[in-house]
Design a protein around this motif. Structure first.
Motif, short mmCIF file in Angstrom:
data_model
loop_
_atom_site.label_atom_id
_atom_site.label_comp_id
_atom_site.label_asym_id
_atom_site.label_seq_id
_atom_site.Cartn_x
_atom_site.Cartn_y
_atom_site.Cartn_z
N ASN A 120 -2.22 3.38 -7.25
CA ASN A 120 -2.76 2.27 -7.88
C ASN A 120 -2.51 0.91 -6.65
N ARG A 121 -1.56 1.23 -5.69
CA ARG A 121 -1.50 0.09 -4.74
C ARG A 121 -2.82 0.17 -3.75
N LEU A 122 -3.40 1.34 -3.33
CA LEU A 122 -4.48 1.36 -2.77
C LEU A 122 -5.90 0.94 -3.66
N ARG A 123 -5.74 1.33 -4.86
CA ARG A 123 -6.63 0.95 -5.81
C ARG A 123 -6.84 -0.63 -5.79
N ALA A 124 -5.69 -1.25 -5.85
CA ALA A 124 -5.77 -2.85 -5.95
C ALA A 124 -6.30 -3.41 -4.73
N GLU A 125 -5.94 -2.80 -3.47
CA GLU A 125 -6.50 -3.57 -2.53
C GLU A 125 -8.07 -2.85 -1.89
N TYR A 126 -8.39 -1.92 -2.49
CA TYR A 126 -9.88 -1.39 -2.42
C TYR A 126 -10.52 -2.36 -3.19
N GLY A 127 -10.28 -2.82 -4.33
CA GLY A 127 -10.86 -3.98 -5.15
C GLY A 127 -11.03 -5.29 -4.44
N THR A 128 -10.21 -5.59 -3.66
CA THR A 128 -10.18 -6.70 -2.77
C THR A 128 -11.13 -6.60 -1.68
N LEU A 129 -10.99 -5.37 -1.00
CA LEU A 129 -11.81 -5.07 -0.06
C LEU A 129 -13.47 -5.14 -0.26
N PHE A 130 -13.68 -4.76 -1.41
CA PHE A 130 -14.80 -4.48 -1.96
C PHE A 130 -15.58 -5.68 -2.23
N GLY A 131 -14.70 -6.82 -2.84
CA GLY A 131 -15.43 -8.11 -3.02
C GLY A 131 -15.58 -8.80 -1.53
N LEU A 132 -14.62 -8.67 -0.62
CA LEU A 132 -14.72 -9.29 0.64
C LEU A 132 -15.90 -8.99 1.22
N THR A 161 -13.54 5.19 -6.70
CA THR A 161 -13.99 6.25 -7.48
C THR A 161 -13.08 7.44 -7.40
N LEU A 162 -12.53 7.68 -6.16
CA LEU A 162 -11.92 9.05 -5.85
C LEU A 162 -10.51 8.61 -6.56
N LEU A 163 -9.82 7.24 -6.18
CA LEU A 163 -8.53 7.00 -6.83
C LEU A 163 -8.43 7.10 -8.37
N GLU A 164 -9.64 6.78 -8.94
CA GLU A 164 -9.75 6.91 -10.12
C GLU A 164 -9.83 8.14 -11.00
N SER A 165 -10.30 9.02 -9.96
CA SER A 165 -10.57 10.36 -10.42
C SER A 165 -9.27 11.30 -10.60
N THR A 166 -8.22 10.58 -10.33
CA THR A 166 -6.89 11.28 -10.04
C THR A 166 -6.31 11.03 -11.63
N GLY A 167 -6.91 10.15 -12.37
CA GLY A 167 -6.35 10.17 -13.63
C GLY A 167 -5.12 9.17 -13.74
N LEU A 168 -4.57 8.77 -12.69
CA LEU A 168 -3.39 8.00 -12.59
C LEU A 168 -3.66 6.45 -12.63
N ALA A 169 -4.92 6.15 -12.29
CA ALA A 169 -5.05 4.59 -12.21
C ALA A 169 -4.87 3.72 -13.67
N GLU A 170 -3.90 3.02 -13.20
CA GLU A 170 -3.68 1.94 -14.46
C GLU A 170 -4.59 0.85 -14.68
N THR A 171 -4.90 0.42 -15.93
CA THR A 171 -5.98 -0.50 -16.08
C THR A 171 -5.62 -1.85 -15.38
N THR A 172 -4.34 -2.42 -15.20
CA THR A 172 -4.14 -3.64 -14.50
C THR A 172 -4.39 -3.40 -12.99
N SER A 173 -4.38 -2.33 -12.26
CA SER A 173 -4.22 -2.14 -11.04
C SER A 173 -5.46 -2.86 -10.14
N LEU A 174 -6.39 -2.60 -10.77
CA LEU A 174 -7.70 -3.39 -10.34
C LEU A 174 -8.05 -4.72 -10.23
N LEU A 175 -7.23 -4.90 -11.44
CA LEU A 175 -7.23 -6.69 -11.77
C LEU A 175 -6.49 -7.41 -10.75
N VAL A 176 -5.68 -6.97 -9.86
CA VAL A 176 -4.60 -7.73 -8.80
C VAL A 176 -5.29 -7.76 -7.62
#
Length: 223
Positions: A120-132, A161-176
């Motif tokens: 979830n920590r990496l997923r949050a940052e990759y969301g930001t990097l994707f936008g940038l 996509t890889l991080l989400e494939s683990t089944g451990l991604a929380e719904t709020t982590s990408l919103l950070v």
């Protein structure tokens, strides 16, 4: 014709010509530098964190994802350094204090808590990097930066996509938004909303292109 009038015409013509000339292809913008710097700082903590996850994650899928992320990020770093060298951009040698704290946070956990913190920590940052990277891809005037930004967009999306494939991604982590004052429990929803919208558009387009699985196309009416 009075000289003053001629001078005014010349000045107006010069102004119009100046407005018509596009910015030079190699002009570097502040956002270009920000992307290169941000990705280097990300690599400096994400690669060690991913290698740690390879050894310590209890979930087999998390370990496999960590291997892929570490390898992809190392390859992206080679391209990053090549672009930075050409543009004479000095890259940082250390992650930010916040990123170092994230690495310490992950390293301090164990078991399922470790797996979830890493994902979830990496997923949050990759969301930001994707936008940038998407913003730079659309707005840069440098062809090399544009090509690199496209690679960064593809990498960030693939890692999400890889991080989400683990089944451990929380719904709020990408919103950070992965900034220095964020927490995994909340934050701005802009990055998540943009990503969800893009994913929906991409999925719809893919379905239109491929057709609905298991449903043959209607035969043409014969006359």
């Amino acid at each position: 014709m009075p000289l003053r009038f001629v001078a005014l015409l010349a000045a107006a013509a010069a102004l119009l010509l100046g407005c018509a000339v596009p910015a030079s292809a190699g002009e570097l913008q502040q956002s270009d530098r920000a992307l290169l710097t941000r990705l280097k700082q990300h690599t400096l903590w994400a690669v060690p964190a991913s290698r740690l996850a390879v050894d310590r994650a209890t979930n087999r899928r998390v370990r496999a994802v960590a291997v892929r992320i570490a390898d992809d990020q190392a390859r992206l770093d080679v391209a990053l350094r090549a672009v930075a060298d050409r543009l004479a951009v000095t890259l940082p040698g250390e992650p930010t204090d916040q990123e170092r704290a994230w690495g310490d946070e992950i390293a301090g956990d164990s078991g399922d808590t470790f797996d979830r913190a890493y994902v979830n920590r990496l997923r949050a940052e990759y969301g930001t990097l994707f936008g940038l990277a998407s913003d730079v891809r659309a707005g840069t005037r440098d062809d090399d930066v544009r090509a690199f930004a496209q690679t960064a967009v593809d990498t960030a999306l693939g890692h999400l996509t890889l991080l989400e494939s683990t089944g451990l991604a929380e719904t709020t982590s990408l919103l950070v938004s992965a900034t220095e004052d964020d927490t995994l429990g909340g934050g701005a929803i802009a990055a998540g909303a943009v990503f969800v919208a893009l994913a929906a558009v991409a999925t719809f387009g893919l379905l239109r292109l491929l057709g609905t699985p298991g449903r043959p196309s209607s035969p043409r009416t014969r006359r």
